[in-house]
Write an enzyme that holds these catalytic residues in place. Sequence first.
Site, mmCIF file in Angstrom:
data_model
loop_
_atom_site.group_PDB
_atom_site.id
_atom_site.type_symbol
_atom_site.label_atom_id
_atom_site.label_comp_id
_atom_site.label_asym_id
_atom_site.label_seq_id
_atom_site.Cartn_x
_atom_site.Cartn_y
_atom_site.Cartn_z
ATOM 1 C CE LYS A 1 -33.790 -13.066 -33.970
ATOM 2 N NZ LYS A 1 -32.185 -13.193 -34.258
ATOM 3 C CG ASP B 1 -31.458 -10.296 -32.413
ATOM 4 O OD1 ASP B 1 -30.850 -10.770 -33.250
ATOM 5 O OD2 ASP B 1 -32.400 -9.357 -32.527
HETATM 6 P P1 NDP Z 1 -27.529 -5.077 -29.613
HETATM 7 O O1 NDP Z 1 -28.729 -4.539 -28.653
HETATM 8 O O2 NDP Z 1 -26.103 -5.397 -28.875
HETATM 9 O O3 NDP Z 1 -26.866 -3.747 -30.454
HETATM 10 C C1 NDP Z 1 -27.718 -2.916 -31.389
HETATM 11 C C2 NDP Z 1 -27.027 -1.982 -31.646
HETATM 12 O O4 NDP Z 1 -27.612 -1.387 -32.877
HETATM 13 C C3 NDP Z 1 -27.031 -0.777 -30.784
HETATM 14 O O5 NDP Z 1 -25.887 0.119 -30.974
HETATM 15 C C4 NDP Z 1 -28.334 -0.017 -31.239
HETATM 16 O O6 NDP Z 1 -28.409 1.506 -30.834
HETATM 17 C C5 NDP Z 1 -28.179 -0.106 -32.546
HETATM 18 N N1 NDP Z 1 -29.590 0.206 -33.244
HETATM 19 C C6 NDP Z 1 -30.536 -0.749 -33.076
HETATM 20 N N2 NDP Z 1 -31.575 -0.317 -33.563
HETATM 21 C C7 NDP Z 1 -31.349 0.787 -34.273
HETATM 22 C C8 NDP Z 1 -32.107 1.737 -35.159
HETATM 23 N N3 NDP Z 1 -33.184 1.631 -35.489
HETATM 24 N N4 NDP Z 1 -31.360 2.715 -35.667
HETATM 25 C C9 NDP Z 1 -29.779 3.028 -35.456
HETATM 26 N N5 NDP Z 1 -29.189 2.180 -34.612
HETATM 27 C C10 NDP Z 1 -30.033 0.856 -33.968
HETATM 28 O O7 NDP Z 1 -27.824 -5.842 -30.653
HETATM 29 P P2 NDP Z 1 -26.733 -6.818 -31.485
HETATM 30 O O8 NDP Z 1 -25.655 -6.340 -31.612
HETATM 31 O O9 NDP Z 1 -26.967 -8.398 -30.781
HETATM 32 O O10 NDP Z 1 -27.565 -7.082 -32.864
HETATM 33 C C11 NDP Z 1 -27.373 -6.062 -33.958
HETATM 34 C C12 NDP Z 1 -27.871 -6.986 -35.170
HETATM 35 O O11 NDP Z 1 -27.152 -8.053 -35.419
HETATM 36 C C13 NDP Z 1 -29.394 -7.174 -35.227
HETATM 37 O O12 NDP Z 1 -29.659 -7.080 -36.512
HETATM 38 C C14 NDP Z 1 -29.396 -8.480 -34.980
HETATM 39 O O13 NDP Z 1 -30.660 -9.447 -35.455
HETATM 40 C C15 NDP Z 1 -28.070 -9.101 -35.677
HETATM 41 N N6 NDP Z 1 -27.709 -10.398 -35.282
HETATM 42 C C16 NDP Z 1 -27.181 -10.529 -33.911
HETATM 43 C C17 NDP Z 1 -26.693 -11.534 -33.296
HETATM 44 C C18 NDP Z 1 -26.048 -11.766 -32.043
HETATM 45 O O14 NDP Z 1 -25.426 -12.969 -31.852
HETATM 46 N N7 NDP Z 1 -26.346 -10.856 -31.248
HETATM 47 C C19 NDP Z 1 -26.592 -12.930 -34.451
HETATM 48 C C20 NDP Z 1 -26.799 -12.601 -35.780
HETATM 49 C C21 NDP Z 1 -27.422 -11.379 -36.065
HETATM 50 P P3 NDP Z 1 -29.305 1.892 -29.645
HETATM 51 O O15 NDP Z 1 -28.785 1.227 -28.350
HETATM 52 O O16 NDP Z 1 -29.242 3.376 -29.665
HETATM 53 O O17 NDP Z 1 -30.626 1.368 -29.882
#
Ligand code: NDP
Length: 449
Positions: A129, A169
């Site tokens: 990662k 991510d």
């Molecule tokens: P994105 O950046 O596309 O989206 C993240 C979302 O979560 C946004 O809406 C963001 O809001 C919100 N968010 C992030 N941090 C916080 C916080 N501290 N409090 C509240 N909301 C928060 O990321 P992904 O959708 O790709 O990833 C989301 C999760 O899924 C992570 O844990 C990631 O590790 C996991 N994941 C992702 C994969 C992938 O293929 N993308 C694969 C496996 C797991 P804001 O924009 O306001 O920050």
Amino acid sequence: MSELNPKLHDIYDEVLRRNPGEAEFHQAVFEVLSSLGPVVTKHPEYVNSAVIRRMCEPERQIIFRVPWLDDNGDVQINRGFRVEFNSALGPYKGGLRFHPSVYLGIVKFLGFEQIFKNSLTGLPIGGGKGGSDFDPKGRSDNEIMRFCQSFMTELYRHLGEYTDVPAGDIGVGGREIGYLFGQYKRITNRYESGVLTGKGLSWGGSQVRTEATGYGAVYFADEILKTTKDSFEGKRAVVSGSGNVAIYAIEKIHQLGGTVVAASDSSGYIVDEKGIDLELLKEIKEVKRERIEAYAKARGGATQFVSDGSIWDVPCQIAIPSATQNELDGDHAAALARNGCKIVAEGANMPCTPDAVKLFSEAGVTVAPGKAANAGGVATSGLEMQQNASRDSWSFEYTEQRLAAIMQSIHHRCLVTADEYGAPGNYVLGANIAGFIQVADAMTALGLI
Ligand code: NDP
């Protein structure tokens, strides 16, 4: 320490001593170790050969300076990370996270989880990662590009299709992967498609990669429902976040006949009793990159935006936390259970705190852990690597079938393993043990590595 098998205490103590101040990494290690009690009782050789100890120590940790120029011509400096955790099953594989909260402890927790997740997919990929404390919010396209180019100018020397293959991510989507790949190609003079996944469809990407993590989490929840001959039809769901994982989890739930009534970002959450209008949400989040309040304003009617409070107070039968680590604590879990939630499938990595997981277990709520439920993203990255290696590209339908089959197989492995180790229906234990055994056996076969 009471939940750990005594044979594992020293290993956990060593992790604490070696990695001071890295709370998320400690939490992720503890969570896996606390599932391994029945394994080390049956197979003491895993302790005697120090395979578990070795697994807790990354093979390589890279930290580097990322200097770049902002639009005012001022120098900005961020810190870049890549933790190459375990390559017993294949090249290191795992995403890059760009978020101001990123530090070594976050990258290590994610890398550690990734080892077991990748093992569960059944594909030949190791765990790693990376990321940076760079905050993409409010940055122009040009700033994002300059940052990505500088980041790759150091990282490229550690990558390769047989060595280390990053993906996206939080904060890293198709746009960032494009800039990163462009810089890699420029420096190396190699069109090495297999070095990054999550690429655009016209230049080496795979169908379904964008949708894969969200779709996969919903497939996993659907498999849980099927064990009681139930389905998503008519179910009410809440999905936190509104990024890549959340959006496509919502899409698949709607396709399967469920209704998602709430979603969020870090500024608050929206409640839309009629069901989230996904086209509108995509427009606001993927195209305009606005805050989620804009959804409530554009949708009008009874749709609410709530800036303080918790999305987990919204009653639902199925919850898919898809934002970030530790977003759902014991109090949130109690509220969900009280309001009739039966299944929690982790779209994010480690979104439920240990208290929440414990409370769900006591309340009879089924938890699908992230390393199983969100493995669809990396699995489809594995399929992207297969297509790149054979210079082929598959249709959406075929790729989605492969994803669905992988999620079914992960679900089956978790269930069978949980049964075998005396904890029927415990997906957390099943995922940790099944993921662990395959990596431990590969490490053993490869000698002292
Ligand atoms: P994105 O950046 O596309 O989206 C993240 C979302 O979560 C946004 O809406 C963001 O809001 C919100 N968010 C992030 N941090 C916080 C916080 N501290 N409090 C509240 N909301 C928060 O990321 P992904 O959708 O790709 O990833 C989301 C999760 O899924 C992570 O844990 C990631 O590790 C996991 N994941 C992702 C994969 C992938 O293929 N993308 C694969 C496996 C797991 P804001 O924009 O306001 O920050």
